[in-house]
Design an enzyme around this catalytic site. Structure first.
Site, short mmCIF file in Angstrom:
data_model
loop_
_atom_site.label_atom_id
_atom_site.label_comp_id
_atom_site.label_asym_id
_atom_site.label_seq_id
_atom_site.Cartn_x
_atom_site.Cartn_y
_atom_site.Cartn_z
N GLY A 110 35.88 -0.05 -27.11
CA GLY A 110 36.88 -1.00 -27.60
C GLY A 110 36.32 -2.02 -28.56
O GLY A 110 37.07 -2.78 -29.17
N ASP A 397 26.27 -2.59 -15.63
CA ASP A 397 26.58 -3.96 -15.22
C ASP A 397 27.90 -4.06 -14.46
O ASP A 397 28.06 -4.95 -13.63
CB ASP A 397 26.64 -4.88 -16.45
CG ASP A 397 25.25 -5.23 -16.98
OD1 ASP A 397 24.26 -4.61 -16.52
OD2 ASP A 397 25.16 -6.11 -17.86
N HIS A 533 -11.08 3.38 -20.95
CA HIS A 533 -11.76 2.09 -21.00
C HIS A 533 -12.07 1.74 -22.46
O HIS A 533 -12.49 2.62 -23.22
CB HIS A 533 -13.07 2.16 -20.21
CG HIS A 533 -13.86 0.90 -20.30
ND1 HIS A 533 -13.48 -0.24 -19.63
CD2 HIS A 533 -14.97 0.59 -21.01
CE1 HIS A 533 -14.35 -1.21 -19.92
NE2 HIS A 533 -15.26 -0.72 -20.75
C1 LIG Z 1 20.48 -11.99 -23.74
C2 LIG Z 1 20.30 -10.74 -22.93
C3 LIG Z 1 19.08 -10.08 -22.94
C4 LIG Z 1 18.91 -8.92 -22.20
N1 LIG Z 1 17.70 -8.30 -22.23
C5 LIG Z 1 17.50 -7.19 -21.51
C6 LIG Z 1 16.27 -6.52 -21.54
O1 LIG Z 1 15.33 -6.92 -22.23
N2 LIG Z 1 16.12 -5.41 -20.80
C7 LIG Z 1 17.13 -4.92 -20.02
O2 LIG Z 1 16.94 -3.91 -19.35
N3 LIG Z 1 18.33 -5.53 -19.96
C8 LIG Z 1 18.54 -6.65 -20.69
N4 LIG Z 1 19.76 -7.26 -20.67
C9 LIG Z 1 20.81 -6.69 -19.82
C10 LIG Z 1 21.47 -5.49 -20.52
O3 LIG Z 1 21.94 -5.90 -21.79
C11 LIG Z 1 22.61 -4.96 -19.69
O4 LIG Z 1 22.16 -4.68 -18.38
C12 LIG Z 1 23.17 -3.68 -20.29
O5 LIG Z 1 23.65 -3.92 -21.59
C13 LIG Z 1 24.29 -3.09 -19.44
O6 LIG Z 1 24.72 -1.92 -20.03
P1 LIG Z 1 26.20 -1.34 -19.74
O7 LIG Z 1 26.24 -0.05 -20.47
O8 LIG Z 1 26.48 -1.38 -18.30
O9 LIG Z 1 27.20 -2.40 -20.41
P2 LIG Z 1 27.32 -3.02 -21.85
O10 LIG Z 1 26.06 -2.90 -22.61
O11 LIG Z 1 27.88 -4.38 -21.67
O12 LIG Z 1 28.40 -2.09 -22.57
C14 LIG Z 1 29.71 -2.00 -22.15
C15 LIG Z 1 30.57 -1.53 -23.30
O13 LIG Z 1 31.86 -1.23 -22.81
C16 LIG Z 1 32.84 -1.68 -23.75
N5 LIG Z 1 34.11 -1.84 -23.02
C17 LIG Z 1 34.40 -2.70 -22.03
N6 LIG Z 1 35.63 -2.48 -21.55
C18 LIG Z 1 36.13 -1.43 -22.25
C19 LIG Z 1 37.35 -0.70 -22.19
N7 LIG Z 1 38.30 -0.98 -21.29
N8 LIG Z 1 37.53 0.31 -23.07
C20 LIG Z 1 36.57 0.63 -23.97
N9 LIG Z 1 35.40 -0.01 -24.06
C21 LIG Z 1 35.18 -1.03 -23.19
C22 LIG Z 1 32.24 -2.98 -24.26
O14 LIG Z 1 32.80 -3.34 -25.51
C23 LIG Z 1 30.76 -2.60 -24.37
O15 LIG Z 1 30.47 -2.05 -25.63
C24 LIG Z 1 19.98 -8.42 -21.42
C25 LIG Z 1 21.22 -9.07 -21.41
C26 LIG Z 1 21.38 -10.20 -22.17
C27 LIG Z 1 22.72 -10.88 -22.17
#
Ligand SMILES: Cc1cc2nc3c(=O)[nH]c(=O)nc-3n(C[C@H](O)[C@H](O)[C@H](O)COP(=O)(O)OP(=O)(O)OC[C@H]3O[C@@H](n4cnc5c(N)ncnc54)[C@H](O)[C@@H]3O)c2cc1C
Ligand SMILES: NC(=O)c1ccc[n+]([C@@H]2O[C@H](COP(=O)([O-])OP(=O)(O)OC[C@H]3O[C@@H](n4cnc5c(N)ncnc54)[C@H](O)[C@@H]3O)[C@@H](O)[C@H]2O)c1
Length: 563
Positions: A110, A397, A533
């Site tokens: 989205g 997440d 090493h």
């Molecule tokens: C500042 C910051 C730094 C970070 N650094 C690290 C790091 O160094 N290492 C690490 O492992 N983790 C890190 N994280 C955590 C990591 O970013 C998240 O754990 C990860 O992005 C989760 O992935 P995901 O696929 O679950 O969700 P997301 O990456 O949040 O992706 C979810 C996607 O779903 C889409 N979406 C939501 N609802 C809908 C819908 N109904 N229809 C269609 N699309 C939708 C969203 O637009 C988004 O693109 C960090 C987070 C932050 C905020």
């Protein structure tokens, strides 16, 4: 690691999905998507006038083969074998694995491909941290002198640093998009809403897609506690901070978890003074306490950082009409007003809220728990009556199990294994985590208090081994001897319960330990492994060698064959 305090999540903290921005064409980084060119079966890519990526015959035929290979025989009845809602790293990891397994796959997004990690998380933050690491080194006269170096005053161009973070995010976003397109994953643009079992609406149109299995991978957004007014300029979340629109002289960081700590590293390297506000009684409450103490001694005390612990930021008002940002602090226990701070800016780093509203969960009778989607150990979604919802999974997440990019991706791969007929349960205790400060902190498995609690319940003994970076030749050659590795283990059978590292390249070093936990390798076996090493990896070699295991219990892995 989630904080143990309970937080109520207000629906107002959900950011709306932004409209799709056009994605530029860029060469595909095949290494990034973990696939070799030969494996893709395509020869060339070209772009049409309509700006869409077309894939030449090799890829098209692969799609046909995929559908035919589909082990679950669903291709004729459903539009797709697998539909993934959310193209973040979790969704991307699942999609690539699904194609490898021969599933006809689509992903719904989205907003922009890449989700939090690529656009507003891991990727841009690590670009800023790369800059802060270099600034720190160039500003450390004592360190440079010890190496015999002379460097004139270090400086930076704020916009240049911001561009580096933004450019990196665009590059990785393009890589992700192109890797999926090249493999024949259909990227459907629009918000996905579950209409019922195996049925999803895309956007507000009447486009309805059916799939045998659905993975929800909708991720999270910054959590902002009640009473805090975010204006995006002086009171900000990580979404804003990553754009580095300004570097405040004095910034309060609310929350001393991963985001707070990493941004304190960035801001202090760029010249800001930082004040931490932490609700729990100590800074960095999620880390192993001993590592937390060491981190405080190195990452907090010598820097321009002060802190208030055991307090909530109950009210934050943005700067306006020449007045600074004001922050009211209340005692976390008594809730009495303790202090009012006036600062130039405040970064809210108090955790993340799952992004699950508007997903149509009510249509499959699923009730969220504080916004998180309940799942079992196989990421199968659980409904309001405690029953599994057939064919619906949730990763990343949005399920709250472990808010890390690689955990989201690993959960996605695990689900694909299951839907293609191989039972798989991901061991979350083998998933490493790292905080990319200078030096870095990394960990896998249990902290010492968690291990001792488990040991007491289950009736086993816990031992601790430690090694210092001061004894490592490579670390000393780099003049980076400040560091510690800590092993928590069972002396009776050699099981690794947890490993925590603070020091140079800790984030890279942790994988020997996390792989050992994942594969069930015991200390008595891993201590025989050979390390080059002089390398930093010898820190872990020393660590395993210094552990005292009482009896030789064979590992889960088979005995190696001598050659
Ligand atoms: C500042 C910051 C730094 C970070 N650094 C690290 C790091 O160094 N290492 C690490 O492992 N983790 C890190 N994280 C955590 C990591 O970013 C998240 O754990 C990860 O992005 C989760 O992935 P995901 O696929 O679950 O969700 P997301 O990456 O949040 O992706 C979810 C996607 O779903 C889409 N979406 C939501 N609802 C809908 C819908 N109904 N229809 C269609 N699309 C939708 C969203 O637009 C988004 O693109 C960090 C987070 C932050 C905020
Ligand atoms: N390097 C990485 O892997 C990395 C980097 C950044 C973020 N992340 C992920 O992003 C997620 C979010 O990170 P985060 O740092 O926001 O959360 P976090 O859970 O790591 O830390 C939040 C901190 O804020 C404190 N807190 C909560 N409410 C408060 C209040 N009102 N006043 C004062 N303190 C308060 C908590 O006690 C906790 O220490 C984490 O779960 C982490 O997994 C990972």
């Amino acid at each position: 690691m989630q904080s143990s305090i309970s937080l109520s999540i207000s629906s107002s903290s959900f950011a709306p999905l932004r409209s799709n921005s056009p994605i530029d064409f860029a060469p595909i980084n095949l290494r990034f998507c973990g696939l070799r060119r030969e494996a893709l079966g395509f020869s060339s890519l070209r772009r049409s006038h309509s700006n869409r990526l077309h894939i030449s015959a090799g890829s098209t035929s692969r799609r046909k083969v995929s559908a035919a290979l589909s082990g679950n025989g669903s291709s004729s009845k459903f539009d797709y074998d697998l539909l993934i809602i959310g193209a973040g790293v979790g969704g991307h990891g699942a999609a690539l694995h699904a194609v490898e397994k021969g599933l006809k796959t689509a992903i719904v997004e989205g907003d922009v491909v890449g989700g939090t990690c690529v656009n507003r998380g891991c990727v841009p933050s690590k670009a800023l941290l790369a800059v802060s690491g270099r600034m720190r080194e160039l500003q450390n006269e004592h360190h440079l002198k010890a190496l015999g170096l002379q460097v004139s005053a270090a400086g930076y161009d704020r916009q240049g640093v911001a561009d580096h973070a933004n450019n990196l995010a665009s590059k990785i976003r393009n890589n992700l998009t192109n890797s999926m397109k090249a493999l024949g994953v259909d990227i459907l643009t629009g918000v996905g809403t579950i209409l019922g079992p195996q049925k999803v609406q895309i956007g507000s149109s009447d486009k309805i897609v059916t799939a045998k299995d659905i993975i929800i991978a909708t991720g999270s957004v910054p959590f902002v506690p009640k009473g805090i007014e975010v204006d995006g300029k002086t009171v900000i979340t990580s979404d804003h901070a990553l754009k580095l629109e300004f570097v405040p002289e004095w910034i309060a960081i609310v929350g001393s978890g991963y985001i707070g700590l990493e941004f304190s590293d960035v801001y202090t390297a760029l010249g800001s003074e930082v004040t931490f506000i932490e609700a729990l009684d100590q800074l960095m409450p999620g880390f192993d306490p001993e590592i937390g103490k060491l981190a405080q001694r190195v990452l907090i005390n010598p820097r321009k950082i002060d802190y208030h612990t055991g307090v909530f930021a109950s009210k934050i008002t943005p700067a306006k009409d020449g007045k600074p940002v004001t922050i009211e602090l209340i005692d976390a226990k008594t809730k009495e007003l303790k202090d009012t701070l006036e600062v130039d800016a405040a970064l809210i780093a108090t955790g993340r809220a799952p992004f699950t509203n508007g997903l149509g969960l009510e249509n499959i009778d699923v009730a969220t728990q504080r916004g998180f989607i309940p799942v079992d150990e196989r990421m199968r979604v659980i409904d309001a009556n405690g029953k599994l919802v057939p064919h619906v999974y949730c990763i990343g997440d949005a399920n709250g199990k472990m808010m890390l990019a690689h955990a989201a991706s690993a959960q996605g791969i695990s689900v694909v294994e299951q839907v293609t007929g191989r039972d798989h349960v991901l061991n979350h205790l083998s998933i490493p985590a790292a905080c990319f400060t200078h030096p870095e902190i990394s960990m896998v498995g249990l902290t010492e208090p968690q291990a001792r609690e488990k040991a007491q319940k289950e009736g086993f003994e816990v031992s601790i081994a430690k090694t210092s970076f001061k004894a490592n030749t490579k670390a000393l050659a780099e003049n980076e001897g400040e560091g510690l590795a800590k092993l928590i283990y069972r002396p009776d059978n050699g099981e690794i319960l947890g490993v925590h590292i603070f020091g140079l390249h800790a984030a890279d070093l942790i994988h020997e330990a996390s792989n050992a936990i994942a594969l069930g390798t015991r200390i008595q076996d891993i201590k025989l492994a050979v390390h080059a090493h002089p390398t930093l990896s010898e820190v872990l070699d020393e660590l395993f060698k210094s552990a005292k295991v009482k009896a030789h219990v064979p590992s889960a892995v088979s005995e190696p064959i001598a050659v």
